[in-house]
Design a protein around this motif. Structure first.
Motif, PDB file in Angstrom:
ATOM      1  N   TYR A 192      -4.856   4.123  -4.903  1.00 20.12           N
ATOM      2  CA  TYR A 192      -3.822   3.152  -4.503  1.00 20.12           C
ATOM      3  C   TYR A 192      -4.405   1.754  -4.338  1.00 20.12           C
ATOM      4  CZ  TYR A 192      -5.421   2.715   0.305  1.00 20.12           C
ATOM      5  OH  TYR A 192      -6.165   2.404   1.393  1.00 20.12           O
ATOM      6  N   HIS A 193      -5.687   1.661  -3.919  1.00 24.98           N
ATOM      7  CA  HIS A 193      -6.250   0.328  -3.681  1.00 24.98           C
ATOM      8  C   HIS A 193      -6.528  -0.405  -4.990  1.00 24.98           C
ATOM      9  CE1 HIS A 193     -10.165   2.183  -4.508  1.00 24.98           C
ATOM     10  NE2 HIS A 193      -9.779   3.161  -3.702  1.00 24.98           N
TER      11      HIS A 193
ATOM     12  N   PRO B   8       0.823  -1.216   0.000  1.00 22.81           N
ATOM     13  CA  PRO B   8       0.000   0.000   0.000  1.00 22.81           C
ATOM     14  C   PRO B   8       0.857   1.266   0.000  1.00 22.81           C
ATOM     15  CG  PRO B   8      -0.841  -1.583   1.611  1.00 22.81           C
ATOM     16  CD  PRO B   8       0.437  -2.156   1.075  1.00 22.81           C
ATOM     17  N   ASP B   9       1.932   1.294   0.793  1.00 19.97           N
ATOM     18  CA  ASP B   9       2.764   2.512   0.855  1.00 19.97           C
ATOM     19  C   ASP B   9       3.377   2.835  -0.508  1.00 19.97           C
ATOM     20  OD1 ASP B   9       2.141   2.830   3.458  1.00 19.97           O
ATOM     21  OD2 ASP B   9       4.058   2.104   4.255  1.00 19.97           O
ATOM     22  N   GLU B  10       3.799   1.794  -1.208  1.00 20.94           N
ATOM     23  CA  GLU B  10       4.396   2.033  -2.535  1.00 20.94           C
ATOM     24  C   GLU B  10       3.344   2.578  -3.505  1.00 20.94           C
ATOM     25  OE1 GLU B  10       7.915  -1.348  -2.797  1.00 20.94           O
ATOM     26  OE2 GLU B  10       5.842  -1.952  -3.141  1.00 20.94           O
ATOM     27  N   MET B  11       2.117   2.066  -3.398  1.00 20.85           N
ATOM     28  CA  MET B  11       1.067   2.523  -4.329  1.00 20.85           C
ATOM     29  C   MET B  11       0.688   3.983  -4.035  1.00 20.85           C
ATOM     30  SD  MET B  11       0.980  -0.079  -6.101  1.00 20.85           S
ATOM     31  CE  MET B  11       1.159  -1.861  -6.090  1.00 20.85           C
ATOM     32  N   ILE B  12       0.810   4.377  -2.773  1.00 12.41           N
ATOM     33  CA  ILE B  12       0.519   5.778  -2.434  1.00 12.41           C
ATOM     34  C   ILE B  12       1.583   6.699  -3.059  1.00 12.41           C
ATOM     35  CG2 ILE B  12       0.480   7.406  -0.470  1.00 12.41           C
ATOM     36  CD1 ILE B  12      -1.154   5.132   0.999  1.00 12.41           C
TER      37      ILE B  12
ATOM     38  N   GLU C  10       0.381   7.351  -6.562  1.00 13.06           N
ATOM     39  CA  GLU C  10      -0.651   8.413  -6.584  1.00 13.06           C
ATOM     40  C   GLU C  10       0.035   9.788  -6.639  1.00 13.06           C
ATOM     41  OE1 GLU C  10      -3.176   8.153  -3.161  1.00 13.06           O
ATOM     42  OE2 GLU C  10      -4.546   6.736  -4.084  1.00 13.06           O
TER      43      GLU C  10
ATOM     44  N   LEU D 154      -4.595   0.036  -7.726  1.00 13.60           N
ATOM     45  CA  LEU D 154      -3.254  -0.400  -8.149  1.00 13.60           C
ATOM     46  C   LEU D 154      -2.861  -1.678  -7.417  1.00 13.60           C
ATOM     47  CD1 LEU D 154      -1.502   3.102  -7.996  1.00 13.60           C
ATOM     48  CD2 LEU D 154      -1.935   1.781 -10.080  1.00 13.60           C
ATOM     49  N   LEU D 155      -3.164  -1.680  -6.115  1.00 12.27           N
ATOM     50  CA  LEU D 155      -2.808  -2.818  -5.271  1.00 12.27           C
ATOM     51  C   LEU D 155      -3.555  -4.082  -5.716  1.00 12.27           C
ATOM     52  CD1 LEU D 155      -0.985  -3.089  -2.771  1.00 12.27           C
ATOM     53  CD2 LEU D 155      -3.016  -2.746  -1.361  1.00 12.27           C
TER      54      LEU D 155
END
Ligand SMILES: CC(C)(COP(=O)(O)OP(=O)(O)OC[C@H]1O[C@@H](n2cnc3c(N)ncnc32)[C@H](O)[C@@H]1OP(=O)(O)O)[C@@H](O)C(=O)NCCC(=O)NCCS
Length: 286
Positions: free
Chosen positions: A39-40, A15-19, A22, A42-43
């Motif tokens: 982000y969710h 999740p942190d990487e996907m943020i 964004e 992408l995850l």
């Protein structure tokens, strides 16, 4: 995966990487929070066959490529492809090979998934994208989508119809392998094409040397065609939106007709600040 001189490329999974993704999207396509990929999503894509690739300088994300599996129709029923949706590089890190390296990593991973076709869309008037997609990566195109995304809301795209090329990247072909290989391929220059008497469409040059869309009727003939576009369409849009619109409609007419007449975009030449698509009639996409 593929280390550059200063950056490293890796698959993103948390999740942190996907943020971070964004944040990069917000910077590259400012002005519309709605258009940032959540982000969710992408995850979820990344956990279900999608690929989110990041380029990092230290802990800073400076580039991203995102795509997911999809289908395309064939006479024998639907076939699997990879649909690449986003490629973005931080403005301060452009022109150093990061976009190419991200696509190369995507190519390796998609091949590993046993998929042989990747598609994506881009604005055919963007010379840098064209050079990367067609000349450097070996994608081809015979699909022109009018107003592909309707009215777009971000600052990069607002104000003009969102026409797009949909390109095909046949990842197991010689065309692509040669371009992504370690040994440089021989590059065709403008002189090569002009000395073969390739007809050149477009581009009356104004006094400042800027190409303007031609107003003559369209004549498509010959096996090869060159089509000139502006070298920096985004800059043109800033200073002269009316001329940018003329380019949009001019290029739409050329490519819709050319694709209908059996031409395929096979190469792109960027030389001395001028930009040209190369089209071949009857050429196979594979
Ligand atoms: C498109 C984008 C991802 C390219 O990233 P990048 O890291 O700059 O790409 P690269 O450096 O690998 O390749 C760009 C190539 O274009 C060349 N180039 C630069 N300006 C150019 C121009 N005006 N015309 C043609 N080619 C140009 C570069 O020299 C480079 O080629 P080289 O590696 O042979 O020198 C980046 O510009 C970007 O984020 N743009 C905004 C978002 C976008 O348009 N995304 C894609 C559509 S979703």
């Amino acid at each position: 995966m593929s280390p550059g001189p200063k950056w490293k490329i890796r698959l993103l999974e948390t999740p942190d990487e996907m943020i971070l993704v964004e944040g990069l999207e917000r910077m590259v396509w400012p002005g519309s929070e709605t258009d940032v990929t959540p982000y969710h999503l992408l995850l979820t894509a990344a956990h279900n066959g999608g690929l989110v690739l990041g380029a990092f300088v230290g802990e800073e994300l400076v580039g991203v490529a995102f795509g997911f599996p999809g289908f395309y129709p064939t006479p024998d029923g639907p076939r699997l492809k990879h649909c690449s949706h986003i490629l973005a590089v931080h403005p301060e890190w452009r022109g150093r090979g990061i976009g190419f390296a991200l696509k190369r990593a995507q190519w390796q991973l998609v091949r590993h998934q046993g998929i042989d076709r990747i598609t994506w869309t881009y604005d055919p008037l963007l010379s840098r994208n064209a050079f990367l997609n067609i000349a450097r990566l070996g994608a081809v195109c015979n699909t022109y989508l009018r107003s592909a995304y309707g009215e777009m809301r971000d600052q990069l795209n607002t104000g003009l119809p969102s026409d797009r090329f949909q390109v095909d990247w046949w990842v197991n072909t010689q065309r692509v392998e040669r371009r992504l290989g370690r040994r440089p391929r021989p590059v065709m220059t403008l002189d090569h094409y002009l000395s073969a008497e390739t007809p050149l469409l477009a581009a009356r040059l104004d006094l400042g040397g800027t190409p303007r869309p031609a107003s003559e009727p369209l004549h498509l003939n010959g096996t090869l065609l060159l089509v000139e576009i502006p070298a920096d369409f985004n800059a043109l849009k800033q200073v002269d939106l009316a001329q940018a619109r003329s380019w949009r409609f001019y290029v739409r007419e050329i490519f819709e007709n050319a694709f209908q007449a059996g031409y395929l975009v096979t190469d792109f030449v960027y030389e001395e600040g001028r930009s040209f698509y190369v089209l071949m009639q009857g050429e196979s996409a594979f």
